[in-house]
Design a protein around this motif. Structure first.
Motif, short mmCIF file in Angstrom:
data_model
loop_
_atom_site.label_atom_id
_atom_site.label_comp_id
_atom_site.label_asym_id
_atom_site.label_seq_id
_atom_site.Cartn_x
_atom_site.Cartn_y
_atom_site.Cartn_z
N ASP A 125 1.00 -1.24 -0.05
CA ASP A 125 -0.08 -0.30 -0.04
C ASP A 125 0.96 1.18 0.03
OD1 ASP A 125 -1.58 2.43 1.11
OD2 ASP A 125 -3.21 0.69 1.36
N ARG B 32 -10.28 -6.17 1.18
CA ARG B 32 -9.76 -6.14 0.07
C ARG B 32 -9.55 -7.72 -0.68
NH1 ARG B 32 -5.07 -1.74 1.10
NH2 ARG B 32 -6.41 -0.09 1.77
N GLN C 287 -4.91 -5.54 -5.73
CA GLN C 287 -5.70 -5.17 -4.60
C GLN C 287 -7.13 -4.47 -5.11
OE1 GLN C 287 -4.24 -4.37 -0.45
NE2 GLN C 287 -2.66 -3.69 -1.89
N HIS C 288 -8.36 -4.83 -4.94
CA HIS C 288 -9.48 -4.33 -5.26
C HIS C 288 -10.44 -4.64 -4.12
CE1 HIS C 288 -8.00 -4.09 -9.24
NE2 HIS C 288 -7.28 -5.25 -9.18
N PRO C 289 -11.15 -3.59 -3.96
CA PRO C 289 -12.37 -3.65 -2.96
C PRO C 289 -13.14 -4.90 -3.07
CG PRO C 289 -12.70 -1.38 -3.70
CD PRO C 289 -11.47 -2.22 -4.65
N GLU D 231 -9.78 5.56 0.75
CA GLU D 231 -8.79 4.27 -0.03
C GLU D 231 -9.13 4.61 -1.54
OE1 GLU D 231 -9.37 0.21 1.89
OE2 GLU D 231 -10.56 1.33 3.41
N TYR E 110 -7.92 3.17 -5.14
CA TYR E 110 -7.64 1.97 -5.97
C TYR E 110 -7.34 2.54 -7.29
CZ TYR E 110 -9.24 -0.63 -1.89
OH TYR E 110 -9.72 -1.06 -0.67
N VAL F 3 -2.84 0.47 -4.72
CA VAL F 3 -3.66 1.21 -3.90
C VAL F 3 -3.06 2.14 -2.83
CG1 VAL F 3 -3.79 -0.62 -2.19
CG2 VAL F 3 -5.51 0.68 -1.92
#
Length: 490
Positions: free
Chosen positions: A251, A298, A310-312, A429, A431, A437
């Motif tokens: 991150d 995530r 990474q994605h929600p 957050e 992305y 992210v």
């Protein structure tokens, strides 16, 4: 303890108890139809002390219930000064939590366990430590992570070695009770001048036989304490992790640490939560009565080229309520485009075509006169996305600074860049569609309605499309505040 007035910076959709301190997510596990998330928790104040395990559960990752505190320090016991970080597994009809037993005067934190046979409502601790002593040559030892692979249980423990390197140490077991030390699973380079330790090691495998692996560690230094999170990709060879690429930031934000993994049931999908610490003066947080939140869950992916994304989590689409705005158009440098108002908790998607002659981006304006704002900009010259909170709060007790995520697409003329931005009270957050992210905390003081602008500094102008939804306030119900069995002094 009296409850202070609700802090407008308190997130609505992110996990946190109603008040007091939290840090590392712990014990992520799916058991008996529920996702369970634990975290470090001080039930007596918004400061780091008296570490217990708070406990939440959800059937769907959107509706959460607070359960009673899971782990409490035992007066005079091996964990008398804190039930520190670890994880949990579902083994038949029981939950087994592995955690670090903290006691003043002992530099290492031995591994021990507690069990629950009623879905996490009550817990019984192991009468003796599970792993009482660290291996020779270690100078830091904590944070177990347990998983099952090929019919055997495995454990990583975070460590620092005498040569100044960080390490994830590997153990194996057939029954969760008797563990054999196999040696370092992976280490960083020796660094006697600037030593480092690895906290909260996490490991995920991908592929039918788990032939590809992702190792996540939180870098800790003796000088500064928690630093940042790195991820390594590679594969295992004879009980050792062989990295196939240099370590990367997991991150790119300043306010993210100690993430933990959970494999979703019945599918090859890994979920991750992290700790987003406060980015404001301690006295301000103490006045507010709370400190720390967990990120939203995530999904972690591993591309064929070894890139970690990474994605929600897909379930979070259910948090969207009314659509707050939808706008498309062309921006010129003469003046920004007003997109409309948003609430203090919203989920936004945007497509920006950057102007190659300047920066292009969005501004979240949080004061009536526009002096307070958070900026998200694409920089084609540097090939990065920048998030700038230098003017995000009029209160000097809030931290400032600009932070960047690599974004090579911004350097390609005419190439759309897709973003998803989730803002919730005092956390954002951000992305990229490519999987990078950035997590950041900010604390607006303005009491005017929040609004969004699109702008560019380039000579050619830019096209954009933006859509935003309010985060549904009814999806994250609060139960009775967590309470502890007995007070302890800070």
């Amino acid at each position: 303890m009296s409850t202070p007035p609700r802090d407008p910076h308190l997130p609505a959709a992110h996990l946190h108890p109603p008040r007091n301190w939290i840090n590392d997510p712990n014990g992520l596990v799916f058991h008996d139809g529920h996702y369970h998330v634990f975290c470090q928790y001080n039930p007596y104040g918004p400061y780091h002390a008296n570490m217990h395990w708070a406990h939440f559960r959800s059937p769907d990752l959107t509706t959460w219930e607070e359960l009673p505190i899971a782990l409490t320090p035992t007066t005079g016991g091996d964990d008398a000064d804190g039930c520190f970080s670890g994880n949990a597994v579902s083994a038949e009809d029981r939950l087994v939590a592995f955690y670090s037993a903290n006691r003043a005067g002992r530099w290492w934190q031995p591994v021990t366990t507690a069990e629950s046979h009623d879905g996490g409502h009550t817990w019984a601790k192991r009468p003796q430590l599970l792993i009482p002593e660290p291996p020779a040559g270690t100078t830091m030892y904590r944070d177990p992570y347990v998983w099952q692979y090929d019919g055997r249980w495995r454990m990583l423990v975070g460590a620092a070695l005498a040569d100044g390197s960080g390490a994830a140490l590997l153990y194996e077991s057939d029954d969760l009770e008797h563990w054999i030390y196999r040696g370092p699973f992976h280490t960083s380079a020796a660094a006697t001048a600037d030593p480092v330790g690895w906290e909260c090691p996490q490991y995920a495998t991908f592929g039918d036989r788990g032939e590809r692996g992702v190792l996540i560690v939180s870098d800790w230094t003796p000088q500064g304490g928690p630093s940042h999170v790195t991820v390594r990709t590679g594969h295992e060879e004879h009980g050792r992790f062989a990295a196939t690429a240099p370590p990367m930031r997991l991150d790119y934000g300043p306010d993210f640490y100690a993430p933990a993994l959970l494999k979703a049931p019945g599918e090859d999908r890994w979920l991750l939560w992290g700790w987003a610490w406060e980015a404001r003066d301690d006295a301000w947080a103490h006045q507010a009565g709370w400190a720390g939140v967990l990120t939203l869950p995530r999904e972690v992916t591993l591309a064929d080229d070894g890139t970690v994304g990474q994605h929600p989590a897909r379930e979070l689409l259910a948090l969207r309520g009314e659509r707050a705005l939808h706008s498309t158009g062309h921006i010129t440098p003469s003046r920004p485009v007003e997109l409309g108002q948003v609430s203090r908790a919203f989920d936004l998607t945007t497509v920006l075509i950057p102007d190659s002659t300047g920066t292009t981006g969005l501004r979240l304006v949080t004061s009536a006169d526009g002096t307070e704002h958070l900026d998200i900009n694409l920089d084609p010259t540097a090939g990065q996305l920048t998030v700038d909170r230098s003017h995000a709060s009029l209160d000097p007790r809030a931290r400032t600074g600009a932070y960047a995520v690599p974004c090579p697409q911004a350097q390609l003329p005419g190439t759309p860049v897709e973003l998803r931005v989730i803002v919730d009270g005092s956390i954002a957050e951000i992305y990229l569609a490519t999987g990078q992210v950035l997590t950041i905390r900010f604390y607006p003081l303005g009491d005017a309605p929040w609004r969004l602008q699109a702008h560019t500094t380039g000579d050619c102008g830019s096209d954009f499309a933006v859509e935003a939804w309010d985060l549904h306030p009814g999806r994250n119900p609060r139960q009775q505040p967590l309470v502890a069995s007995q007070p302890r002094d800070a």
